[in-house]
Design a protein around this motif. Structure first.
Motif: not given
Length: 723
Positions: A37-38, A47-53
């Motif tokens: 999962x993210x 890192x941030x979840x936004x970066x992963x997404x």
């Protein structure tokens, strides 16, 4: 994994081992491929979840290439605000969520929302622009500067339609042209008569009633002409000049249907041609004249504004099923509610409810009762002819025809007036307005005052339906790029729809022909030119640009007639009065020789043919065979089994010859002739076919059932045609 996926995995593992930004992106994708999962990936890699997404999304869209698109995975150091706005306007429905756009652009949603707020009052510029309702008027470029000329009208247009009329492909083409322009050696403006001052003077002459604003995309406006009323503005430093150009074009095309794909394809083409072969003069591009609204109470010449003609009563059909019921009733003439349910698949209860509503609103009326062998008598319903009416205007190179018809197709009023094909556009518009007002006045005693739905305008092609513009009519060169529909809307207080004349005739044939035309067919319209209107799969087929049915090209190809450069010839045979005069002279026929190429000559020759003159008969047969060759191609291409012939030159004297020869050719020569019989029939419309058809397009747009609604009708409302 497949071989490609294995190769991609090997590359990702190599990147992950090397370190740096690509390593982070590769690790995100590798962990995601394991089903992680993210949130877990973000915790593991810190890192941030936004970066992963963001990088999962880039990988899903573009693979390895997507991972290398940004210099850094987070938010870029600078944001091209104009690029963000162009992306917003070109998104689905021009209202995509900030989070989705942020993910696509690698920005935070807060940044995108902030850009949206800053641009909501209008494109940022210094000094501020007076309105967000801007039109792109022109583009100027020399070695020192790039100037985008925009304009505002005295009366702003209506609310924006759904989405931009200019797609990303057009802006991509424009980007390529701008790149080529940047690499080209542009001349300096200094001391040149064709510089910025001349450009602004020319723009003011072409757009006299538009307030001009020059946006300096690059350089300084040092050589502006003080004699021209134009305001200069510098663009915001947060936008690159090419991004700003894209944003203004997207904004313009979203708010104004006149600013269609064609306008900006013209711009891209003009820039590309100039970059390929610089002329030694600066680049000047000015769009055609837009329909310029003058201040309320004035005409362009300063005279008091005339009273507008016509009213509008939009019939609001509540559902798709209501349209389905109306269509079944229209095709049947009279029909019982039980028969409606049987034909439509609707329940008896639904049909009864819809019928009661339509009867109460005066769209349907009950007919005489039918006595059944058992049970209660059945009361059929039919369309109430006077429930609604519409006006149709047909503009031909020789004559303007205006009609008012009711729902049954009955002619309530008709007027015609000759027109000179070299008439000035302003004279033409005044003539159309005057004739339309007269035919509406004629109809007032018969037509219901509250039943007027709108005006359909039929014109020779090609046309730009989106902008309501007549483009390059072959026999009316002075009307090139005439924004006719938007000039007319100031004079008629009702919806307006424009169609090619042949397409309008096909719509009229379908509407008035009822069950006789309840299948696919092609309408061959014999006017000053020969065109074809296509009714396919239960709807009028317009094509991508609404110019389907250019029949003359098909005839030329079928006959092997081309110009020296390979272009299909403009056939005289596809202009009946001219073609028949030439054929008659070739056969030695004296009829009509004193007025060759005229309507009078055509009638004289066809009358002579009907009277037994062998030379005249041979000429008419030759003309019919030439049209028949194109009809063969049409039948083979579309696999249709009906061709309808009509129009002002489908006269009683010539009709039998056309029907016999074309009917024989489309049944004897097509490839699939053993699988179908093609019916060739005379139109149910009279010589006013295009005008009656134009009026029928209003009924067609209002009542014909469509699951997605009528895009043309919606755009006519959104574009402010309810004036």
């Amino acid at each position: 994994m497949s071989e490609i996926q294995q190769a991609d995995e090997a590359t990702l593992r190599t990147w992950a081992a090397q370190g740096g930004q690509l390593a982070l992106r590769a690790r995100i994708v590798l962990l995601a491929s394991r089903g992680m999962r993210d949130a877990d990936i973000a915790r593991q890699l810190r890192v941030s979840r936004q970066t992963v997404g963001t990088w999962r999304h880039r990988w899903a869209e573009s693979g390895l290439d997507g991972l290398g698109q940004q210099a850094r995975p987070g938010r870029p150091a600078t944001v091209d605000e104009a690029h963000v706005i162009a992306r917003i306007l070109l998104g689905p429905g021009s209202g995509a969520a900030s989070r989705a756009i942020a993910r696509d652009l690698g920005l935070s949603h807060a940044t995108v929302a902030s850009v949206r707020r800053r641009w909501s009052a209008g494109p940022p510029a210094d000094p501020p622009l007076p309105s967000s309702d801007l039109w792109v008027i022109g583009l100027y470029a020399d070695a020192e500067r790039r100037v985008l000329l925009t304009g505002t009208r005295h009366q702003p247009a209506g609310g924006p339609p759904e989405g931009s009329g200019v797609g990303a492909d057009v802006l991509t083409e424009l980007d390529r042209a701008c790149e080529a322009l940047a690499a080209a050696g542009l001349p300096s403006d200094t001391g040149r008569p064709g510089g910025l001052a001349a450009f602004l003077t020319k723009a003011r002459r072409r757009h006299p009633h538009v307030a001009l604003h020059a946006l300096v995309l690059r350089g300084t406006p040092e050589s502006a002409n003080d004699d021209v009323d134009v305001t200069f503005h510098r663009i915001s430093g947060s936008s690159h000049w090419r991004g700003y150009l894209r944003a203004l074009i997207a904004l313009d095309s979203t708010r104004h249907p006149e600013s269609s794909r064609r306008v900006y394809l013209d711009l891209a083409g003009a820039i590309g041609r100039y970059a390929a072969e610089p002329s030694g003069e600066p680049l000047h591009w000015l769009r055609e004249s837009i329909a310029s609204h003058v201040p309320s109470g004035e005409e362009p010449d300063g005279a008091p504004r005339r009273e507008t003609s016509g009213g509008a009563n939009h019939i609001d059909l509540g559902s798709f099923n209501e349209c389905v019921v109306i269509e079944v009733v229209r095709l049947s003439g009279t029909i019982t509610r039980g028969e409606i349910a049987h034909r439509t698949g609707l329940t008896q209860q639904s049909v009864s409810r819809i019928s009661r509503s339509l009867l109460a609103r005066g769209i349907l009326v009950e007919d005489a009762q039918r006595h059944a062998t058992s049970g209660k008598p059945r009361t059929p319903v039919r369309l109430r002819g006077d429930a609604a009416h519409a006006m149709g205007i047909h503009i031909d190179p020789e004559v303007i025809t205006a009609v008012v018809i009711d729902l049954d197709g009955t002619l309530i009023a008709v007027r015609t007036q000759p027109v000179h094909r070299t008439a000035d556009p302003e004279v033409l518009v005044k003539q159309v307005v005057r004739l339309g007002g007269e035919v509406l006045a004629d109809a007032r005693g018969t037509a219901r005052a509250d039943g007027f739905l709108g005006i359909g305008v039929a014109v020779p092609g090609p046309v730009d339906i989106a902008s309501g513009t007549v483009l390059d009519p072959p026999l009316m060169s002075v009307w090139t790029d005439l924004p006719l529909l938007y000039l007319l809307k100031d004079h008629f207080q009702c919806p307006l729809i424009m169609e090619k004349d042949a397409a309008a005739a096909a719509a009229g044939e379908r509407w008035i022909g009822r069950d006789r035309r309840a299948r696919d067919f092609a309408y061959l319209y014999l006017g000053t030119g020969v065109g074809s209107g296509l009714y396919l799969n239960g709807d009028l087929y317009r094509g991508t640009s609404a110019n389907a049915g250019e029949f003359g090209q098909l005839c030329a190809v079928a006959l092997g007639r081309t110009e020296p450069d390979g272009r299909p010839e403009i056939l005289p045979e596809c202009n009946p009065p001219v073609g028949l005069s030439q054929l008659a002279a070739r056969h030695g026929c004296a009829a009509g020789a004193d007025q060759p190429g005229s309507t009078a000559a055509y009638r004289a020759i066809t009358e002579a043919a009907a009277g037994g003159d062998p030379a005249a008969g041979a000429a008419v047969r030759d003309l019919a065979r030439a049209i028949g060759q194109g009809a063969i191609g049409l039948v083979d291409l579309l696999d249709i089994d009906m061709v309808v012939l009509g129009g002002p030159f489908f006269t009683d004297e010539a009709a039998p010859v056309y029907l016999d020869h074309i009917g024989a050719m489309v049944n004897d020569f097509p490839t699939a002739r053993r699988l179908r019989h093609v019916d060739v029939e005379a139109s149910v419309l009279g010589p006013e076919a295009a005008a009656v058809g134009a009026a029928s397009t209003i009924f067609h747009a209002t009542f014909t059932p469509r699951l997605g609604g009528n895009a043309l009708w919606r755009s006519s409302q959104a574009a402010g045609r309810f004036v």
